[in-house]
Motif scaffolding. Structure first.
Motif, PDB file in Angstrom:
ATOM      1  N   GLY A 169      54.512  68.410  63.425  1.00  0.00           N
ATOM      2  CA  GLY A 169      55.595  67.514  63.791  1.00  0.00           C
ATOM      3  C   GLY A 169      56.938  68.204  63.655  1.00  0.00           C
ATOM      4  N   LYS A 170      57.952  67.583  64.260  1.00  0.00           N
ATOM      5  CA  LYS A 170      59.298  68.143  64.239  1.00  0.00           C
ATOM      6  C   LYS A 170      60.230  67.230  63.448  1.00  0.00           C
ATOM      7  CE  LYS A 170      59.227  70.839  68.523  1.00  0.00           C
ATOM      8  NZ  LYS A 170      59.948  71.094  69.793  1.00  0.00           N
ATOM      9  N   VAL A 171      60.984  67.835  62.533  1.00  0.00           N
ATOM     10  CA  VAL A 171      61.918  67.098  61.684  1.00  0.00           C
ATOM     11  C   VAL A 171      63.331  67.593  61.964  1.00  0.00           C
ATOM     12  CG1 VAL A 171      62.591  66.558  59.320  1.00  0.00           C
ATOM     13  CG2 VAL A 171      60.162  66.830  59.891  1.00  0.00           C
ATOM     14  N   LEU A 172      64.241  66.664  62.236  1.00  0.00           N
ATOM     15  CA  LEU A 172      65.655  66.971  62.438  1.00  0.00           C
ATOM     16  C   LEU A 172      66.425  66.432  61.241  1.00  0.00           C
ATOM     17  CD1 LEU A 172      68.096  67.896  64.174  1.00  0.00           C
ATOM     18  CD2 LEU A 172      68.075  65.608  65.216  1.00  0.00           C
ATOM     19  N   ILE A 173      67.182  67.302  60.589  1.00  0.00           N
ATOM     20  CA  ILE A 173      67.947  66.907  59.407  1.00  0.00           C
ATOM     21  C   ILE A 173      69.424  67.076  59.702  1.00  0.00           C
ATOM     22  CG2 ILE A 173      68.406  67.385  56.976  1.00  0.00           C
ATOM     23  CD1 ILE A 173      65.504  68.466  56.826  1.00  0.00           C
ATOM     24  N   LEU A 174      70.176  65.986  59.562  1.00  0.00           N
ATOM     25  CA  LEU A 174      71.621  66.007  59.790  1.00  0.00           C
ATOM     26  C   LEU A 174      72.327  66.176  58.448  1.00  0.00           C
ATOM     27  CD1 LEU A 174      71.843  63.021  62.320  1.00  0.00           C
ATOM     28  CD2 LEU A 174      71.602  65.457  62.826  1.00  0.00           C
ATOM     29  N   GLY A 175      72.916  67.337  58.239  1.00  0.00           N
ATOM     30  CA  GLY A 175      73.596  67.622  56.979  1.00  0.00           C
ATOM     31  C   GLY A 175      72.829  68.625  56.143  1.00  0.00           C
ATOM     32  N   ALA A 176      73.492  69.717  55.761  1.00  0.00           N
ATOM     33  CA  ALA A 176      72.844  70.767  54.971  1.00  0.00           C
ATOM     34  C   ALA A 176      73.358  70.771  53.538  1.00  0.00           C
ATOM     35  CB  ALA A 176      73.062  72.133  55.622  1.00  0.00           C
ATOM     36  N   GLY A 177      73.650  69.577  53.022  1.00  0.00           N
ATOM     37  CA  GLY A 177      74.032  69.449  51.626  1.00  0.00           C
ATOM     38  C   GLY A 177      72.805  69.325  50.747  1.00  0.00           C
ATOM     39  N   VAL A 178      72.962  68.685  49.595  1.00  0.00           N
ATOM     40  CA  VAL A 178      71.840  68.562  48.649  1.00  0.00           C
ATOM     41  C   VAL A 178      70.685  67.795  49.275  1.00  0.00           C
ATOM     42  CG1 VAL A 178      71.120  67.650  46.412  1.00  0.00           C
ATOM     43  CG2 VAL A 178      73.364  68.722  46.650  1.00  0.00           C
ATOM     44  N   VAL A 194      61.235  72.421  61.281  1.00  0.00           N
ATOM     45  CA  VAL A 194      62.440  71.758  60.787  1.00  0.00           C
ATOM     46  C   VAL A 194      63.680  72.347  61.444  1.00  0.00           C
ATOM     47  CG1 VAL A 194      63.799  71.145  58.747  1.00  0.00           C
ATOM     48  CG2 VAL A 194      61.302  71.401  58.552  1.00  0.00           C
ATOM     49  N   THR A 195      64.548  71.453  61.943  1.00  0.00           N
ATOM     50  CA  THR A 195      65.874  71.849  62.410  1.00  0.00           C
ATOM     51  C   THR A 195      66.895  71.160  61.516  1.00  0.00           C
ATOM     52  OG1 THR A 195      65.136  72.025  64.711  1.00  0.00           O
ATOM     53  CG2 THR A 195      67.506  71.848  64.343  1.00  0.00           C
ATOM     54  N   ILE A 196      67.791  71.941  60.913  1.00  0.00           N
ATOM     55  CA  ILE A 196      68.819  71.372  60.042  1.00  0.00           C
ATOM     56  C   ILE A 196      70.184  71.689  60.635  1.00  0.00           C
ATOM     57  CG2 ILE A 196      68.742  73.389  58.501  1.00  0.00           C
ATOM     58  CD1 ILE A 196      69.302  71.397  56.159  1.00  0.00           C
ATOM     59  N   MET A 197      71.028  70.657  60.749  1.00  0.00           N
ATOM     60  CA  MET A 197      72.313  70.782  61.428  1.00  0.00           C
ATOM     61  C   MET A 197      73.463  70.481  60.479  1.00  0.00           C
ATOM     62  SD  MET A 197      71.356  68.847  65.016  1.00  0.00           S
ATOM     63  CE  MET A 197      72.376  69.788  66.123  1.00  0.00           C
ATOM     64  N   MET A 211      65.309  79.569  53.290  1.00  0.00           N
ATOM     65  CA  MET A 211      64.205  78.819  53.889  1.00  0.00           C
ATOM     66  C   MET A 211      63.273  79.731  54.688  1.00  0.00           C
ATOM     67  SD  MET A 211      64.374  75.599  53.102  1.00  0.00           S
ATOM     68  CE  MET A 211      65.568  74.485  52.362  1.00  0.00           C
ATOM     69  N   PRO A 212      62.016  79.315  54.855  1.00  0.00           N
ATOM     70  CA  PRO A 212      61.079  80.085  55.685  1.00  0.00           C
ATOM     71  C   PRO A 212      61.465  80.017  57.164  1.00  0.00           C
ATOM     72  CG  PRO A 212      60.095  78.011  54.974  1.00  0.00           C
ATOM     73  CD  PRO A 212      61.391  78.133  54.237  1.00  0.00           C
ATOM     74  N   ASN A 213      60.775  80.815  57.962  1.00  0.00           N
ATOM     75  CA  ASN A 213      61.159  80.962  59.368  1.00  0.00           C
ATOM     76  C   ASN A 213      60.982  79.701  60.199  1.00  0.00           C
ATOM     77  OD1 ASN A 213      61.903  83.626  59.002  1.00  0.00           O
ATOM     78  ND2 ASN A 213      59.878  84.438  59.540  1.00  0.00           N
ATOM     79  N   HIS A 214      60.141  78.771  59.763  1.00  0.00           N
ATOM     80  CA  HIS A 214      59.958  77.564  60.562  1.00  0.00           C
ATOM     81  C   HIS A 214      61.027  76.499  60.250  1.00  0.00           C
ATOM     82  CE1 HIS A 214      57.512  76.947  56.948  1.00  0.00           C
ATOM     83  NE2 HIS A 214      57.496  75.643  57.169  1.00  0.00           N
ATOM     84  N   VAL A 215      62.034  76.867  59.455  1.00  0.00           N
ATOM     85  CA  VAL A 215      63.233  76.046  59.283  1.00  0.00           C
ATOM     86  C   VAL A 215      64.368  76.754  60.020  1.00  0.00           C
ATOM     87  CG1 VAL A 215      64.895  75.066  57.664  1.00  0.00           C
ATOM     88  CG2 VAL A 215      62.461  75.179  57.045  1.00  0.00           C
ATOM     89  N   VAL A 216      64.870  76.125  61.062  1.00  0.00           N
ATOM     90  CA  VAL A 216      65.926  76.747  61.868  1.00  0.00           C
ATOM     91  C   VAL A 216      67.216  75.957  61.704  1.00  0.00           C
ATOM     92  CG1 VAL A 216      64.294  77.687  63.535  1.00  0.00           C
ATOM     93  CG2 VAL A 216      65.321  75.447  63.961  1.00  0.00           C
ATOM     94  N   THR A 217      68.333  76.632  61.859  1.00  0.00           N
ATOM     95  CA  THR A 217      69.637  75.997  61.720  1.00  0.00           C
ATOM     96  C   THR A 217      70.332  75.908  63.063  1.00  0.00           C
ATOM     97  OG1 THR A 217      70.687  78.124  61.236  1.00  0.00           O
ATOM     98  CG2 THR A 217      69.920  76.830  59.363  1.00  0.00           C
ATOM     99  N   GLU A 218      71.186  74.905  63.188  1.00  0.00           N
ATOM    100  CA  GLU A 218      71.959  74.738  64.419  1.00  0.00           C
ATOM    101  C   GLU A 218      73.276  74.043  64.079  1.00  0.00           C
ATOM    102  OE1 GLU A 218      71.326  73.296  69.062  1.00  0.00           O
ATOM    103  OE2 GLU A 218      69.796  72.834  67.552  1.00  0.00           O
ATOM    104  N   PHE A 219      74.333  74.483  64.739  1.00  0.00           N
ATOM    105  CA  PHE A 219      75.638  73.858  64.525  1.00  0.00           C
ATOM    106  C   PHE A 219      75.579  72.412  64.997  1.00  0.00           C
ATOM    107  CE2 PHE A 219      80.036  72.769  65.503  1.00  0.00           C
ATOM    108  CZ  PHE A 219      80.674  73.206  64.351  1.00  0.00           C
ATOM    109  N   SER A 220      76.157  71.517  64.213  1.00  0.00           N
ATOM    110  CA  SER A 220      76.111  70.087  64.534  1.00  0.00           C
ATOM    111  C   SER A 220      77.233  69.707  65.487  1.00  0.00           C
ATOM    112  CB  SER A 220      76.227  69.259  63.250  1.00  0.00           C
ATOM    113  OG  SER A 220      76.132  67.886  63.544  1.00  0.00           O
ATOM    114  N   SER A 221      76.855  69.229  66.635  1.00  0.00           N
ATOM    115  CA  SER A 221      77.797  68.691  67.619  1.00  0.00           C
ATOM    116  C   SER A 221      77.098  67.541  68.335  1.00  0.00           C
ATOM    117  CB  SER A 221      78.204  69.757  68.645  1.00  0.00           C
ATOM    118  OG  SER A 221      77.091  70.113  69.459  1.00  0.00           O
TER     119      SER A 221
END
Length: 367
Positions: A169-178, A194-197, A211-221
């Motif tokens: 499954g795919k998880v989108l997380i808004l916010g890279a705080g705690v 996992v995508t964390i923005m 984080m491991p490679n299956h956690v990717v980051t993206e700028f939030s817009s």
């Protein structure tokens, strides 16, 4: 000083403001602690445990408020408690004033000293009293999200970790705080993609480093969020603006771009939520569905794991409680910049500008 620990009466709130170990430290310092009968039962701490630590057990919440110079709680007072709060009484708890005008007006009227756990702030900008509950809520967001993705409770029917031959499954997380980082750890541990923005590139770099490679980051817009919500199964809202309302990153209109059975867990619900359709729910009735999207918006998520949460909370609040009890709030806040930022309402005046701004009011300086 006399310190009161009332029983939490918010729906399914099983945490308690202090452990017996905390009571022991206070009584060792010659303070008197009143604990409402059965206040700790939900967390696995019983009246006998508190008595053995030196507390006096009182039968009713009214007695606890009436007998105490300082009230130590977990959640904000609810309507039934408003009239119990006394002028000049210290209330030390989570308040989240910006999300409730009624609570704010009630505490102004009470003329109490309201010190909010969530706005106590260290020099580096970290929030030491919010962090442990954010850690719990971030981890729980994945635990709950995984459950509500199950088809019998109207989710997409997706197993976050997948199985051999079937993508995860795919998880989108808004916010890279705690909250976001803890949620990402849990989701990654299950094997989800996992995508964390976030808008803070330093936070995103930190996520990339740990984080491991299956956690990717993206700028939030808005554009990027609109693209990602189309194909992610679980969306976690973990955006926090200190003491202020959370920004609305997903609008009601955007729900139509999500697949039926997508699950939203809005951890920012205490601050108004970062999803436009968020409304507070309870552990008793945790979800609602809009446009076939499941919303989980429980306003006291850590209350579902009260033993862990109460221990984690007392670990960080007790040093501040001891200082307040030993020296009084004025001297303690004057000498402790972190705790000073926890002052939200003092003797009928708002002293934390983000609260006033949330309601379009003028802030008054501390006398």
């Amino acid at each position: 000083m006399t310190i009161g620990i009332p029983k939490e009466i918010k729906n399914n709130e099983n945490r308690v403001g202090m452990t017996p170990a905390g009571v022991f430290e206070l009584t060792k310092n010659a303070h008197t602690v009143f604990v409402q009968s059965t206040a700790g039962n939900g967390s696995g701490f019983f009246d006998e445990d508190y008595q053995n630590a030196g507390a006096t057990i009182l039968d009713t919440i009214e007695e606890v408020y009436a007998s105490s110079d300082m009230i130590v709680k977990v959640k904000e007072p609810i309507k039934q408690e408003y009239a119990l709060v006394k002028p000049s009484q210290i209330l030390f708890t989570y308040f989240h004033f910006a999300s409730s005008e009624a609570l704010t007006k009630a505490m102004i009227k009470s003329k109490a000293i309201c010190i909010a756990y969530e706005t106590v702030e260290n020099k580096d900008g970290s929030l030491p009293l919010l962090t442990p509950m954010s850690e719990v809520a971030g981890r729980m967001a994945i635990q709950q999200g995984a459950k509500y993705l199950e088809k019998p409770i109207k989710g997409r029917g997706v197993l976050l970790g997948g199985v051999p031959g079937v993508p995860p499954g795919k998880v989108l997380i808004l916010g890279a705080g705690v909250v976001g980082i803890q949620a990402a750890k849990m989701a990654a541990g299950l094997g989800a993609h996992v995508t964390i923005m976030d808008i803070d590139m330093n936070r995103l770099r930190h996520v990339n480093d740990i984080m491991p490679n299956h956690v990717v980051t993206e700028f939030s817009s808005e554009f990027n969020i609109r693209q990602r919500i189309k194909n992610h199964d679980l969306i976690v809202g973990g955006v926090l603006l200190k003491g202020a309302k959370a920004p609305k990153l997903i609008t009601k209109e955007m729900l139509k771009d999500m697949r039926p059975g997508t699950v939203i867990v809005d951890v920012a619900v205490d601050q108004g939520g970062c999803i436009e359709t968020t409304k507070p729910t309870t552990h008793e009735d945790p979800t609602f569905i809009i446009d076939d999207v499941v919303h989980y918006c429980v306003a006291n998520m850590p209350g579902a794991v009260p033993y862990t949460s109460t221990l984690a909370l007392t670990n960080v609040t007790l040093p501040y409680i001891l200082k307040l009890a030993n020296n009084g709030w004025q001297e303690t806040c004057a000498s402790n910049p972190s705790l000073y930022k926890g002052l939200n309402i003092v003797n009928g005046k708002i002293v934390y500008k983000e609260i006033a701004e949330a309601f379009g009011w003028n802030i008054e300086a501390i006398a």
